[in-house]
Enzyme design. Sequence first.
Site, PDB file in Angstrom:
ATOM      1  CG  HIS A  25      -4.611 -42.069 -25.705  1.00 14.07           C
ATOM      2  ND1 HIS A  25      -6.002 -42.454 -25.942  1.00 14.07           N
ATOM      3  CD2 HIS A  25      -4.126 -43.620 -25.207  1.00 14.07           C
ATOM      4  CE1 HIS A  25      -6.331 -43.768 -25.480  1.00 14.07           C
ATOM      5  NE2 HIS A  25      -5.152 -44.463 -25.338  1.00 14.07           N
ATOM      6  CG  HIS A  27      -1.224 -47.203 -23.664  1.00 14.21           C
ATOM      7  ND1 HIS A  27      -1.629 -47.367 -22.516  1.00 14.21           N
ATOM      8  CD2 HIS A  27      -2.293 -46.693 -24.565  1.00 14.21           C
ATOM      9  CE1 HIS A  27      -3.179 -47.260 -22.549  1.00 14.21           C
ATOM     10  NE2 HIS A  27      -3.369 -46.690 -24.070  1.00 14.21           N
ATOM     11  CG  HIS A 205      -7.951 -45.807 -21.682  1.00 15.33           C
ATOM     12  ND1 HIS A 205      -7.079 -45.274 -21.254  1.00 15.33           N
ATOM     13  CD2 HIS A 205      -7.735 -46.556 -22.856  1.00 15.33           C
ATOM     14  CE1 HIS A 205      -6.040 -45.471 -21.940  1.00 15.33           C
ATOM     15  NE2 HIS A 205      -6.223 -46.089 -22.950  1.00 15.33           N
ATOM     16  CD  GLU A 208     -10.070 -48.873 -26.364  1.00 19.16           C
ATOM     17  OE1 GLU A 208      -9.712 -48.984 -25.285  1.00 19.16           O
ATOM     18  OE2 GLU A 208      -9.164 -49.163 -27.182  1.00 19.16           O
ATOM     19  CG  ASP A 286      -4.368 -46.583 -27.916  1.00 16.39           C
ATOM     20  OD1 ASP A 286      -3.900 -46.459 -26.855  1.00 16.39           O
ATOM     21  OD2 ASP A 286      -5.334 -47.212 -28.322  1.00 16.39           O
ATOM     22  CG  ASP A 287      -1.368 -49.506 -27.381  1.00 12.39           C
ATOM     23  OD1 ASP A 287      -0.525 -49.464 -26.457  1.00 12.39           O
ATOM     24  OD2 ASP A 287      -2.537 -49.363 -27.443  1.00 12.39           O
TER      25      ASP A 287
END
Length: 346
Positions: A25, A27, A205, A208, A286-287
């Site tokens: 996961h 991005h 997703h 969340e 994630d980011d």
Amino acid sequence: MTSVKPVPAERLPELLRLMPKAELHIHIEGSLEPELIFALAKRNGVALAYGGVEELRSAYAFTNLQSFLDIYYAGASVLLKEQDFYDMARAYFVKARADNVVHAELFFDPQTHTARGVGMDVVIKGLHRACVDAKTEFGISASLIMCFLRHLTEEDAFETLEQAMPYRDLLVGVGLDSGEVGNPPEKFARVYARCRELGFRLVAHAGEEGPPAYIWTALDVLKVERIDHGVQAVKDPALMQRLAKDRIALTVCPLSNLKLCVFPDLGSHNLRHLLDAGLAITINSDDPAYFGGYMNENFTQTFAALGMDAQHANTLARNSFEASFIESAAKGRYLDRLDECFEDFR
Ligand code: ADE
Ligand code: ZN
């Protein structure tokens, strides 16, 4: 569960870093560091609303998912050429190697780019070339998962799928991201059905910020194989049972949840509870450029906050390979490497 010998607490960070792991996961646009954003802006003559790296970084004070997405999409506006996408992904692989990530499944958001006139070919070719080079240069296997933006229409998603069809063989699966609340999975029922027919692996997703009902429909309507985030499942005991029984992996992102105020502090995160309840939990970034850390930071900070041990570490790394879309022989080899790492660690 593989039984693991105890490791003293002070040696745990070393084990967490050394153990081979998969990231499921990430991005890739969320790995754009401010320095690279400004370098690409200069290279491409793109004007930014921030004066410099420090000013941009100081804007990373998020209150929820949407407050982050607004800045994240602005950051992605500097990506115009194939080489930009290559450079972004290569910078991620350099970080991944340092954290002993040996396999990565990269999300990308083509609509963020095609809406600005950047061709699908530019996006996919740049990312794919970086994945090929990651294998030869760093020994990291990598694949691409194309995400549909859920705040846009299903019609737009169908168009995106059409544009990606010439590159079908360069994509392992499809996902669903962007603003969750008000955009339930079932909004994308038809396009997911089509992707399923085409043989794409499916993730989304869900849970969340959105309710457990979105996790149910991601599973039962979209028929996804993994849930990205999924931490709201804890509110629904029947859903917890379903996720455990079917070994549906949750790709949990602790530092993301912290930065986006899903939990007030890491000590309140439910990752350990979900793991101890027998769910197939994985840890991911994630980011990472926006949330304060790549894989190793997510592992070390979460382990410290929740008092987890070497047994948890082994289970999380094992889950990351088992839940991956790697073909089965290679999966077995990664699991053997993991076992060796734990056996040799002293
Ligand atoms: N796009 C990038 N990061 C995301 C996240 N954490 N949730 C939804 N969409 C995203
Ligand atoms: Zn995400």
